[in-house]
Write an enzyme that holds these catalytic residues in place. Structure first.
Site, PDB file in Angstrom:
ATOM      1  N   ASP A 177      47.684  16.272  77.835  1.00 31.32           N
ATOM      2  CA  ASP A 177      47.019  15.747  76.647  1.00 31.32           C
ATOM      3  C   ASP A 177      47.641  14.442  76.187  1.00 31.32           C
ATOM      4  OD1 ASP A 177      45.458  15.419  74.416  1.00 31.32           O
ATOM      5  OD2 ASP A 177      46.578  16.830  73.190  1.00 31.32           O
ATOM      6  N   ASP A 202      41.923   9.789  76.471  1.00 30.59           N
ATOM      7  CA  ASP A 202      42.347  11.137  76.074  1.00 30.59           C
ATOM      8  C   ASP A 202      42.176  12.110  77.232  1.00 30.59           C
ATOM      9  OD1 ASP A 202      43.054  13.426  74.794  1.00 30.59           O
ATOM     10  OD2 ASP A 202      41.376  13.465  73.394  1.00 30.59           O
TER      11      ASP A 202
END
Length: 442
Positions: free
Chosen positions: A75, A274
């Site tokens: 992440d 992301d």
């Protein structure tokens, strides 16, 4: 199944009680590692997963003494790394491995800089434990306390070290997995640029440069790396990181969208890379511009919209089910994001990087409307648009880069020195302390 978004919305301190747990038998290094000019090695991790149907990419990390394996969700949209843990657990999901068991002696306290770096600044006194509460854009959350433990790592120069790193011990998780099902990972690997991230801690201990990167394969996982040993010396498209990045996320600044070589009305797009998002999300203006250009481009081609396929919002069927993107990619054109800061770097999003083949044999659009999931004007460049590219986040030089790559092949060390060829060691396949304790440099 679409993976949850991991873009952080909020981090704050809560007052909770951390119960006594077992004591670890690893003796920590009392002196910090030098942060001089000795930094120069990297760590490479094997990555597993895919965009569809798994909906996530994860790496195996070993934590503790003796070290135990945990799957961590990659992440780049958050800083905090955390594991579901038995502290004891208030609300934990079923995960691939046994819950991490913390050691009370490993607590991180409010007076420490790393606590403040996680925006945990509501501590009432310096000697309190550093509690955290993190909530993601899909409203999933983790509540817990910051702890430190051993992370054995094998570096590209062949050395094996066991730094003590801070991470979250999460004993109250909500909304992270589908109700009644198990989670595919044990926690989240926060790869953001904040001081509390794993890469920032490794940098501060003088073990590697503050550079991370990933190469995601559409079918066999790929790899993740810390440090710049495996970064190619040429061929990379670089663009500066925006100094106005949202909440420490990796943003190349505003972008313009074109499709099929033609500009669209979507300009000034706020963009963020992301890896915690399986799919790419455009704001309403960019999404509608893309859909309009797509439908115009597909006019007269042997594809028909298939509203009965609920895999993603927009799917098409052909005369017979498609087996792979190769069967259908020639019907679609590439989208391009041009980042207007710097030298106007371009990120080409080919059909292979925005389409998926559903379980029904239809082709579906892997770019979604972010406004429908609460992202408002933010545009997320997710995993599907980063496939088959090495993407580098260079926090040393404040730049983001990408280059086409075969992510099924592990990288070789790129060194312009007289030290000769260095083999790339996969960190998660290295020797463990119980096998070779003398090789660990504490």
């Amino acid at each position: 199944m679409e993976k949850k978004l991991w873009l952080v919305l909020l981090v704050f301190v809560l007052s909770v009680t951390f119960p006594s747990c077992y004591a670890a038998n690893w003796k920590p290094n009392k002196k910090p590692t030098s942060t001089g000019n000795s930094v120069g090695s990297s760590v490479v991790f094997r990555v597993q997963g895919n965009v569809y149907p798994e909906g996530l990419y994860y790496a195996t990390f070993y934590v503790g003494n003796p070290p135990k394996a945990y799957y961590l969700d990659l992440d780049t949209g958050s800083d905090l790394t955390w594991l579901q843990c038995d502290a004891p657990c208030v609300s934990c999901n079923k995960v691939p491995h046994h819950l991490y068991k913390p050691n009370k002696l490993n607590l991180v306290f409010c007076e420490e800089q790393i606590c403040a770096s996680l925006d945990s600044n509501d501590c009432n006194s310096a000697n309190e434990q550093c509690d955290y509460s993190i909530e993601y854009a899909d409203h999933g959350s983790s509540l817990g306390v910051l702890v430190r433990d051993i992370f054995p790592l094998r570096f590209t120069n062949g050395s094996v070290k066991a730094p003590r790193l801070a991470f979250g011990c999460g004993y109250d998780q909500q909304g992270l997995c589908n109700k009644g099902s198990s989670c595919p990972t044990d926690g989240v690997l926060g790869l953001g640029s904040g001081g509390g991230s794993i890469i920032s801690q490794l940098k501060n201990q003088g073990l590697t440069k503050n550079v991370i990167g990933h190469c995601l394969s559409e079918d066999s996982g790929g790899y993740l790396f810390f440090g710049d040993d495996v970064v190619p010396s040429s061929g990379i498209v670089w663009t500066p990181m925006s100094p106005y990045s949202l909440d420490k996320h990796y943003s190349p600044g505003p972008a313009e969208l074109s499709f099929g070589g033609k500009p669209t009305t979507a300009k000034g797009l706020r963009t963020v890379f992301d890896s915690g998002s399986s799919y790419t999300y455009f704001n309403s203006i960019a999404y509608q511009a893309l859909i309009s250009a797509l439908k115009k481009d597909l006019a007269g081609k042997p594809l028909k919209e298939e509203p009965d396929d609920n895999t993603l919002p927009l799917c098409w069927k052909g005369a017979k089910p498609f087996k792979s993107i190769a069967n259908v990619k020639n019907y679609f054109s590439s989208a391009v994001l041009t980042f207007t800061s710097g030298k106007k770097a371009q990120l080409e999003i080919t059909p292979e990087s925005y389409l998926i083949i559903s379980s029904h044999g239809n082709v579906c659009l892997g770019i979604l409307n972010g406004a429908q999931v609460g992202l408002d004007d933010l545009n997320l460049i997710g995993d599907t648009s980063m496939l088959n590219k090495m993407v580098i986040y260079d926090n040393e030089k404040q730049q983001i880069g990408w280059i086409p790559a075969d992510c099924n092949m592990f990288p070789k060390v790129d060194r312009d020195s007289n030290e000769g060829f260095y083999q790339t060691y996969i960190a998660s396949l290295g020797k463990l302390p119980e096998q070779c304790p003398a090789t660990y440099d504490l």
